[in-house]
Scaffold this active site. Structure first.
Site, PDB file in Angstrom:
ATOM      1  N   LYS A  52      34.613  44.517  20.092  1.00  0.00           N
ATOM      2  CA  LYS A  52      35.952  44.085  20.510  1.00  0.00           C
ATOM      3  C   LYS A  52      36.593  43.211  19.433  1.00  0.00           C
ATOM      4  CE  LYS A  52      36.643  40.368  22.462  1.00  0.00           C
ATOM      5  NZ  LYS A  52      37.757  39.794  21.712  1.00  0.00           N
ATOM      6  N   GLN A  96      33.125  38.045  29.810  1.00  0.00           N
ATOM      7  CA  GLN A  96      32.156  39.133  29.697  1.00  0.00           C
ATOM      8  C   GLN A  96      31.148  39.072  30.845  1.00  0.00           C
ATOM      9  OE1 GLN A  96      32.307  41.685  27.653  1.00  0.00           O
ATOM     10  NE2 GLN A  96      30.405  42.591  28.354  1.00  0.00           N
ATOM     11  N   ASP A 119      41.181  42.559  31.570  1.00  0.00           N
ATOM     12  CA  ASP A 119      40.105  43.381  32.133  1.00  0.00           C
ATOM     13  C   ASP A 119      40.545  44.064  33.423  1.00  0.00           C
ATOM     14  OD1 ASP A 119      37.652  43.783  30.897  1.00  0.00           O
ATOM     15  OD2 ASP A 119      36.913  41.780  31.391  1.00  0.00           O
TER      16      ASP A 119
HETATM   17  N1  GUN Z   1      30.544  44.230  31.234  1.00  0.00           N
HETATM   18  C1  GUN Z   1      30.440  45.575  31.193  1.00  0.00           C
HETATM   19  N2  GUN Z   1      31.659  46.142  31.048  1.00  0.00           N
HETATM   20  C2  GUN Z   1      32.546  45.134  30.992  1.00  0.00           C
HETATM   21  C3  GUN Z   1      33.960  45.082  30.836  1.00  0.00           C
HETATM   22  O1  GUN Z   1      34.671  46.097  30.751  1.00  0.00           O
HETATM   23  N3  GUN Z   1      34.507  43.842  30.824  1.00  0.00           N
HETATM   24  C4  GUN Z   1      33.765  42.722  30.956  1.00  0.00           C
HETATM   25  N4  GUN Z   1      34.398  41.554  30.950  1.00  0.00           N
HETATM   26  N5  GUN Z   1      32.459  42.724  31.096  1.00  0.00           N
HETATM   27  C5  GUN Z   1      31.854  43.929  31.111  1.00  0.00           C
END
Ligand code: GUN
Length: 294
Positions: A52, A96, A119
């Site tokens: 990211k 996350q 998200d």
């Molecule tokens: N953990 C697994 N996939 C994701 C996601 O798309 N966003 C976040 N914040 N955590 C995750």
């Protein structure tokens, strides 16, 4: 059988975003800014966050990371979220997942400002999505919809079966597919651990979305000839023939299933790269909303 090339399509999206960021800066605007909160050292989370950050910078956006050890308290984490909610220079951020067990994940997600929730996990955004209103949509299903659209996969009037009902993928995927627009309009079934005959349901699918988190779960007998298969899974399997010692596999038994399909997403190089592209799209959306552009 045709491969649906998520890598190439995500590269095209990133190029478009990079051009848009450059054009905004030419006009004297600041770059969009995405932040992330990472607690602990989960391997998959580290990989996702690193990717990211790299992609964010590659398109000219600002990226910042707030890292904490596993023992951070829920109260302290809520304070970080409050700080980012109020930070005028941050357009959007993610917390996350997974979080350590002593955290109430729902409380953490609900603390994020819905307008910074890139998200799309906040109940307000999930509610807007369910109502067909403008919303931040979780990156994986958002990326899959964009992938199908750009790849020219017909969805309108098709039967779509979604395997898995998670809040992050299965549930928003089903909502998006059933929406009233030309790139959705599918008739949707969600299957889960209590589905009576999952294989029989899956065999009905024109479009089968596998998002149940089990390596190689979808076998050839579960797939109709000529179906489009979207594999959301990503798992490391030990493989001594690889230098890394592992290979990546999805929720679909690719070798056996692919020959039956009209089109299928590979792992890696299918849904994965689209998730990051969608997160960048969501960041741009948050930025424009905040700066009242477009
Ligand atoms: N953990 C697994 N996939 C994701 C996601 O798309 N966003 C976040 N914040 N955590 C995750």
């Amino acid at each position: 059988m045709r491969l649906i090339d998520g890598k190439t399509i995500s590269d095209a999206i990133k190029k478009e975003i990079a051009a848009e960021v450059a054009s905004l800066m030419d006009k004297g605007h600041r770059p969009p800014h995405m932040a992330a909160i990472l607690v602990g050292h989960d391997g998959a989370s580290e990989t996702y966050i690193a990717s990211k950050e790299k992609n964010c910078r590659a398109v000219g956006m600002t990226s910042s990371l707030y890292r904490y050890e596993e023992n951070i308290s829920e109260k302290e984490l809520l304070e970080v979220i409050s700080f980012l909610n109020d930070d005028e220079e941050v357009d959007g951020f993610i917390v996350q997942l997974p979080l350590p067990r002593h955290m109430d994940v729902d409380r953490i997600i609900a603390a994020v400002d819905p307008d910074k929730d890139i998200d799309g996990f906040h109940p307000v955004n999930m509610g807007r999505l369910a109502l067909g209103e403008d919303a931040f949509v979780p990156a994986t299903p958002c990326g899959i919809m964009e992938l199908l659209k750009r790849d020219g996969i017909e969805t309108s009037g098709k039967k779509c079966v979604v395997l898995g009902r998670s809040n992050i993928v299965g549930t928003p995927m089903a909502l998006l597919m059933s929406r009233n627009n030309p790139h959705a309009n599918a008739t949707v079934t969600i299957c889960h651990s209590k589905t009576a005959d999952l294989a029989a349901e899956a065999r009905q699918a024109d479009i089968l979305v596998a998002a149940l988190g089990k390596p190689g779960f979808v076998t050839a007998d579960m797939v109709k000839d000529g179906a489009v298969v979207v594999d959301v899974g990503i798992h490391r399997i030990a493989d001594s023939t690889k230098q890394s010692g592992f290979r990546l596999v999805g929720d679909v038994d690719f070798e056996k299933v692919a020959p039956k399909c009209a089109a299928i997403t590979p792992v890696p190089g299918g849904v994965g790269p689209m998730t990051i592209a969608a997160l960048l799209m969501n960041t741009m959306k948050a930025y424009k909303k905040k700066e009242k552009i477009g």
